[in-house]
Design a protein around this motif. Structure first.
Motif, PDB file in Angstrom:
ATOM      1  N   ASN A 209     -18.155   4.863  -6.327  1.00 60.79           N
ATOM      2  CA  ASN A 209     -17.684   5.600  -5.167  1.00 60.79           C
ATOM      3  C   ASN A 209     -17.338   7.025  -5.546  1.00 60.79           C
ATOM      4  O   ASN A 209     -16.658   7.266  -6.540  1.00 60.79           O
ATOM      5  N   ASN A 210     -17.768   7.993  -4.755  1.00 59.20           N
ATOM      6  CA  ASN A 210     -17.506   9.394  -5.053  1.00 59.20           C
ATOM      7  C   ASN A 210     -16.163   9.864  -4.531  1.00 59.20           C
ATOM      8  O   ASN A 210     -15.739  10.982  -4.796  1.00 59.20           O
ATOM      9  N   THR A 211     -15.476   9.052  -3.753  1.00 61.36           N
ATOM     10  CA  THR A 211     -14.156   9.429  -3.253  1.00 61.36           C
ATOM     11  C   THR A 211     -13.095   8.628  -3.980  1.00 61.36           C
ATOM     12  O   THR A 211     -13.390   7.767  -4.800  1.00 61.36           O
ATOM     13  N   LYS A 212     -11.845   8.906  -3.656  1.00 67.86           N
ATOM     14  CA  LYS A 212     -10.741   8.160  -4.257  1.00 67.86           C
ATOM     15  C   LYS A 212     -10.119   7.193  -3.262  1.00 67.86           C
ATOM     16  O   LYS A 212      -9.000   6.753  -3.439  1.00 67.86           O
ATOM     17  N   GLN A 213     -10.844   6.867  -2.204  1.00 68.29           N
ATOM     18  CA  GLN A 213     -10.309   5.968  -1.188  1.00 68.29           C
ATOM     19  C   GLN A 213     -10.529   4.512  -1.598  1.00 68.29           C
ATOM     20  O   GLN A 213     -11.198   3.746  -0.911  1.00 68.29           O
ATOM     21  N   VAL A 214      -9.990   4.149  -2.747  1.00 72.32           N
ATOM     22  CA  VAL A 214     -10.130   2.786  -3.260  1.00 72.32           C
ATOM     23  C   VAL A 214      -8.751   2.175  -3.419  1.00 72.32           C
ATOM     24  O   VAL A 214      -7.846   2.781  -4.009  1.00 72.32           O
ATOM     25  N   GLN A 215      -8.576   0.993  -2.892  1.00 71.08           N
ATOM     26  CA  GLN A 215      -7.320   0.254  -3.029  1.00 71.08           C
ATOM     27  C   GLN A 215      -7.620  -1.035  -3.792  1.00 71.08           C
ATOM     28  O   GLN A 215      -8.416  -1.856  -3.349  1.00 71.08           O
ATOM     29  N   LEU A 216      -6.986  -1.189  -4.933  1.00 69.82           N
ATOM     30  CA  LEU A 216      -7.240  -2.337  -5.807  1.00 69.82           C
ATOM     31  C   LEU A 216      -6.013  -3.233  -5.852  1.00 69.82           C
ATOM     32  O   LEU A 216      -4.918  -2.799  -6.221  1.00 69.82           O
ATOM     33  N   LEU A 217      -6.194  -4.491  -5.470  1.00 70.41           N
ATOM     34  CA  LEU A 217      -5.133  -5.491  -5.557  1.00 70.41           C
ATOM     35  C   LEU A 217      -5.362  -6.312  -6.818  1.00 70.41           C
ATOM     36  O   LEU A 217      -6.381  -6.998  -6.946  1.00 70.41           O
TER      37      LEU A 217
ATOM     38  N   ALA B 142       3.389 -10.489   0.455  1.00 69.76           N
ATOM     39  CA  ALA B 142       2.344 -10.130   1.409  1.00 69.76           C
ATOM     40  C   ALA B 142       2.776  -8.945   2.270  1.00 69.76           C
ATOM     41  O   ALA B 142       1.978  -8.030   2.550  1.00 69.76           O
ATOM     42  N   GLU B 143       4.039  -8.929   2.700  1.00 72.51           N
ATOM     43  CA  GLU B 143       4.554  -7.818   3.507  1.00 72.51           C
ATOM     44  C   GLU B 143       4.506  -6.509   2.733  1.00 72.51           C
ATOM     45  O   GLU B 143       4.087  -5.470   3.260  1.00 72.51           O
ATOM     46  N   GLN B 144       4.959  -6.540   1.483  1.00 69.50           N
ATOM     47  CA  GLN B 144       4.983  -5.326   0.672  1.00 69.50           C
ATOM     48  C   GLN B 144       3.564  -4.822   0.401  1.00 69.50           C
ATOM     49  O   GLN B 144       3.296  -3.612   0.415  1.00 69.50           O
ATOM     50  N   THR B 145       2.650  -5.754   0.171  1.00 68.04           N
ATOM     51  CA  THR B 145       1.259  -5.365  -0.080  1.00 68.04           C
ATOM     52  C   THR B 145       0.652  -4.718   1.152  1.00 68.04           C
ATOM     53  O   THR B 145       0.006  -3.659   1.083  1.00 68.04           O
ATOM     54  N   SER B 146       0.834  -5.337   2.304  1.00 67.10           N
ATOM     55  CA  SER B 146       0.289  -4.810   3.546  1.00 67.10           C
ATOM     56  C   SER B 146       0.864  -3.429   3.854  1.00 67.10           C
ATOM     57  O   SER B 146       0.145  -2.510   4.268  1.00 67.10           O
ATOM     58  N   GLN B 147       2.152  -3.279   3.629  1.00 66.27           N
ATOM     59  CA  GLN B 147       2.799  -1.992   3.876  1.00 66.27           C
ATOM     60  C   GLN B 147       2.237  -0.903   2.967  1.00 66.27           C
ATOM     61  O   GLN B 147       1.984   0.219   3.404  1.00 66.27           O
ATOM     62  N   PHE B 148       2.025  -1.235   1.694  1.00 63.49           N
ATOM     63  CA  PHE B 148       1.466  -0.269   0.742  1.00 63.49           C
ATOM     64  C   PHE B 148       0.057   0.147   1.156  1.00 63.49           C
ATOM     65  O   PHE B 148      -0.298   1.332   1.115  1.00 63.49           O
ATOM     66  N   LEU B 149      -0.746  -0.804   1.559  1.00 69.37           N
ATOM     67  CA  LEU B 149      -2.125  -0.511   1.950  1.00 69.37           C
ATOM     68  C   LEU B 149      -2.181   0.382   3.187  1.00 69.37           C
ATOM     69  O   LEU B 149      -3.072   1.224   3.320  1.00 69.37           O
ATOM     70  N   GLN B 150      -1.242   0.215   4.096  1.00 71.29           N
ATOM     71  CA  GLN B 150      -1.222   1.032   5.297  1.00 71.29           C
ATOM     72  C   GLN B 150      -0.717   2.448   5.026  1.00 71.29           C
ATOM     73  O   GLN B 150      -1.162   3.408   5.667  1.00 71.29           O
ATOM     74  N   GLN B 151       0.185   2.584   4.057  1.00 71.71           N
ATOM     75  CA  GLN B 151       0.818   3.878   3.805  1.00 71.71           C
ATOM     76  C   GLN B 151       0.050   4.743   2.812  1.00 71.71           C
ATOM     77  O   GLN B 151       0.309   5.945   2.725  1.00 71.71           O
ATOM     78  N   ASN B 152      -0.869   4.165   2.051  1.00 75.08           N
ATOM     79  CA  ASN B 152      -1.577   4.910   1.016  1.00 75.08           C
ATOM     80  C   ASN B 152      -3.082   4.803   1.211  1.00 75.08           C
ATOM     81  O   ASN B 152      -3.613   3.729   1.498  1.00 75.08           O
ATOM     82  N   GLU B 153      -3.750   5.938   1.036  1.00 76.74           N
ATOM     83  CA  GLU B 153      -5.200   5.957   1.153  1.00 76.74           C
ATOM     84  C   GLU B 153      -5.874   5.280  -0.037  1.00 76.74           C
ATOM     85  O   GLU B 153      -6.961   4.738   0.064  1.00 76.74           O
ATOM     86  N   ALA B 154      -5.219   5.360  -1.180  1.00 78.93           N
ATOM     87  CA  ALA B 154      -5.757   4.758  -2.408  1.00 78.93           C
ATOM     88  C   ALA B 154      -4.587   4.342  -3.280  1.00 78.93           C
ATOM     89  O   ALA B 154      -3.455   4.787  -3.091  1.00 78.93           O
ATOM     90  N   GLY B 155      -4.851   3.488  -4.247  1.00 73.25           N
ATOM     91  CA  GLY B 155      -3.786   3.085  -5.153  1.00 73.25           C
ATOM     92  C   GLY B 155      -3.973   1.693  -5.709  1.00 73.25           C
ATOM     93  O   GLY B 155      -4.932   0.982  -5.375  1.00 73.25           O
ATOM     94  N   LEU B 156      -3.030   1.317  -6.561  1.00 70.34           N
ATOM     95  CA  LEU B 156      -3.082   0.039  -7.269  1.00 70.34           C
ATOM     96  C   LEU B 156      -1.861  -0.799  -6.920  1.00 70.34           C
ATOM     97  O   LEU B 156      -0.722  -0.319  -6.997  1.00 70.34           O
ATOM     98  N   VAL B 157      -2.090  -2.042  -6.531  1.00 67.88           N
ATOM     99  CA  VAL B 157      -1.014  -2.997  -6.288  1.00 67.88           C
ATOM    100  C   VAL B 157      -1.057  -4.048  -7.390  1.00 67.88           C
ATOM    101  O   VAL B 157      -2.104  -4.677  -7.620  1.00 67.88           O
ATOM    102  N   LEU B 158       0.061  -4.230  -8.091  1.00 72.84           N
ATOM    103  CA  LEU B 158       0.179  -5.248  -9.139  1.00 72.84           C
ATOM    104  C   LEU B 158       1.104  -6.348  -8.642  1.00 72.84           C
ATOM    105  O   LEU B 158       2.297  -6.113  -8.414  1.00 72.84           O
TER     106      LEU B 158
END
Length: 656
Positions: A50-58, A236-252
């Motif tokens: 992907n050429n953008t940074k719009q990647v969310q990895l769980l 699940a709530e924290q994960t969903s909230q993170f995905l909605q608030q951030n365009e990209a990022g890592l959830v551990l």
């Protein structure tokens, strides 16, 4: 002196010619069926291109999960079928500890860790009447700002590891590239706090910018003897909230239920342990189902991926000698039925924990070289990934368990042979019977390494069958080679056959060595490809003894003139072996290259009746050094994913 100069001139000319043609030999990467298939069909993980940074990895961490658990977990089985699956080597340095496995992933190098050094607290939690933030500042001297999780004993982590191990390197790299990271989960028990996930998410100062590892992440269980079980609704709530608030990022997401249960193994009856493990697995599997739904519901402007892995094996698996754990990668619209692989192991379905950090970083095109030792995962199609992995794991476990028994027995017989030879030297007339017995034993033991190499051809891996086959092979070898008139022809033929067998196997991609008792052991993780030290020693001894004995036989039967004429031919064979041992596509053994090159240089100097001197040793060392420099330069210029540990070492030297 003229002959000595000629020998060294010849060797130097041949070696430099090899260095010149090495880059043109890159096509050899696909010289074996497996390598060709891997190179042709393997492709990067979908988000890596992907050429953008719009990647969310769980990333979901489930310590204690085993490959045998997958059939009873519908979601895990579905993820493995629709995504890509593999086995993860979880070896690390020091005493086996779960925390060390987490730190190894984060540091990108094998690391050690103590329980105290791994302790982490939420910002407002109390430690000896102080908040975690205050306690951290007093121990480290670093101001606590807006971080949420602290590891006060960071200095201990640095003290127990060598300087090249950098705790917090993964978190620091993500932070420098402004990638948000969320850590949620712990392994707490009522009498003990355990938050190893902080080791994975922290930066180089031992803090996690955004994380929840306190009591909010668990509930009081209605059934489990661990008392606490993971609060999956909260995660699940924290994960969903993170995905909605951030365009990209890592959830551990650190799921500690199986780890909690493993901590109580000795206090529980087997029936209670198994019953609760099944219930806990059901909860984990249901949670993974909700995560899969989150991954598939994203829009076209974003990419989401799910990485599920067991960073540490269950206690029962460790007791059984297995440290390989399942790892699954899933993304919507993947082809499915795929195996994971990486350049670290060059084996389908087999990965190293050192590969995790590079894989995570490449989702956002973050350069992982040179400080991370591993390589990003790739995927390759396979008709039955889970069946293949179960078969491979069974073979690895069998070899791992049988290896000490068979090899220790072999080494014991070698020791007896050496002691008996020493005894023979002290005897005179009474030594004839012992001499004949020792010749038989020598022939038998000389044939064993070749038989070890051929054992995987048997249709079964049962120890009793393998033992019978070894004894039958040894007996056959002794019977066949006793027909020769003298000892030398028999030994010469055995040595040359052993050399030929190892060379042929290497050229074919080492299919026998990969499954041999004397070959690799993926569970211990010392080596996954190339020429291992065991067969390196066999190859060196067999080739040197075979070639010298052959020349000696020719000298006795045909005269010294013909023997000298054959020396250059054996020299060409020696050069071929050196190239085979050194080449990253085949042997990939730096220590073996040094050993082979210096050994053969000295050997051929002695062929021309030169005395061992400081000048001779210096010349051998200089030629070896030049060859190694060329070898490192060659591997360094190859693509990063194709480099062996030779090129990786060169990269690290260049960076530091």
């Amino acid at each position: 002196m003229i002959r000595l100069r000629f020998v060294f001139f010849l060797f130097t000319a041949i070696l430099f010619a090899a260095l010149l043609i090495m880059p043109a030999a890159a096509f050899i990467d696909a010289s074996t069926p497996e390598a060709a298939s891997t190179k042709q069909n393997a492709h990067p993980l979908p988000t890596q291109g992907n050429n953008t940074k719009q990647v969310q990895l769980l990333t979901v961490l489930i310590p204690g999960l085993s490959l045998q658990d997958l059939p009873q977990c519908p979601t895990l089985t579905r993820l493995a079928r629709e995504g890509a699956v593999g086995l993860l080597n979880t070896q690390h340095n020091g005493t086996r500890r779960l925390s060390a496995a987490y730190l190894t992933i984060a540091a990108g190098k094998k690391a050690a860790c103590t329980e105290e050094a791994a302790r982490a607290w939420q910002r407002e939690e109390k430690i000896q009447e102080l908040t975690a933030a205050e306690f951290y500042q007093r121990y480290t001297g670093i101001s606590a700002n807006s971080e949420t999780v602290f590891l006060p004993y960071l200095q201990q982590l640095q003290n127990i590891n060598p300087s090249e191990v950098r705790p917090g390197l993964l978190g620091e790299t993500l932070e420098q590239n402004q990638l948000p990271v969320l850590l949620v989960g712990n392994h707490d028990l009522p009498e003990k706090t355990a938050r190893p996930g902080a080791l994975l998410a922290m930066n180089s100062e031992g803090v996690v910018r955004s994380g929840i590892i306190d009591r909010r992440t668990y509930i009081v269980s209605p059934f489990s003897p661990t008392v606490y079980t993971t609060n999956y609704e909260f995660l699940a709530e924290q994960t969903s909230q993170f995905l909605q608030q951030n365009e990209a990022g890592l959830v551990l997401l650190d799921l500690g239920d199986l780890s909690r249960l493993d901590a109580l193994t000795t206090a529980l009856s087997p029936a209670v342990y198994l019953e609760n493990r099944q219930k806990l697995l059901a909860g984990i599997d249901a949670f993974l189902g909700s995560l899969q739904q989150m991954v598939t519901e994203t829009g076209a402007e974003k990419e989401r991926a799910l990485l599920v892995l067991a960073p540490y094996p269950a206690k029962a698996e460790v007791s059984a000698g297995n440290t390989l754990t399942p790892i699954i990668y899933y993304r919507q619209k993947m082809p499915g039925n795929e195996l994971l692989l990486s350049a670290s192991t060059k084996r389908k379905g087999l990965l190293a924990s050192l590969d995790l950090a590079p894989t995570i970083l490449t989702h956002w095109q973050i350069d992982y070289a040179p400080f991370f030792s591993g390589h990003p995962f790739f995927t390759t199609p396979h008709a039955g990934p889970l069946t293949f992995l179960n078969e491979q794991l069974a073979l690895f476990q069998v070899n791992h368990s049988q290896r000490p028994l068979l090899i220790k027995g072999y080494v014991l017989l070698l020791i007896i042979l050496v002691l008996a030879i020493l005894l023979l030297l002290l005897l005179s007339k009474t030594g004839q019977k012992l001499y004949r017995a020792l010749i038989t034993l020598l022939l038998a033991l000389t044939s064993v390494p070749l038989l070890f190499l051929l054992l995987p051809l048997l249709p079964t891996d049962r120890l009793e069958i393998r033992t019978i086959a070894l004894l039958a092979g040894v007996t056959l070898a002794v019977k066949l080679f006793r027909r020769q008139d003298t000892v030398l022809p028999r030994l010469t033929l055995l040595y040359l056959l052993t050399t030929l067998g190892i060379v042929t196997d290497l050229l074919l991609g080492a299919p026998l060595m990969k499954s041999s008792i004397l070959g690799y052991d993926p569970i211990s993780g010392a080596r996954f490809y190339g020429l291992g030290n065991e067969y390196l020693g066999v190859l060196l001894g067999s080739s040197v003894l075979g070639s010298t004995l052959l020349l000696e036989m020719v000298k006795e039967k045909r005269g010294a003139g013909l023997s000298k004429q054959l020396v250059p031919l054996t020299g060409i064979g020696a050069f071929f072996l050196i190239f085979l041992v050194a080449a990253p596509q085949w042997g990939t053994n730096v220590g073996g290259t040094i050993t082979f090159l210096t050994s053969y240089l000295l050997l051929y100097a002695l062929f021309y009746r030169q005395k061992i001197s400081l000048r001779l040793i210096t010349a051998c060392g200089a030629i070896t050094l030049l060859f190694l420099i060329g070898l490192f330069a060659w591997d360094l210029q190859r693509p990063l994913e194709a480099q062996s540990h030779i090129g990786q070492t060169a990269r690290l030297i260049g960076a530091e």
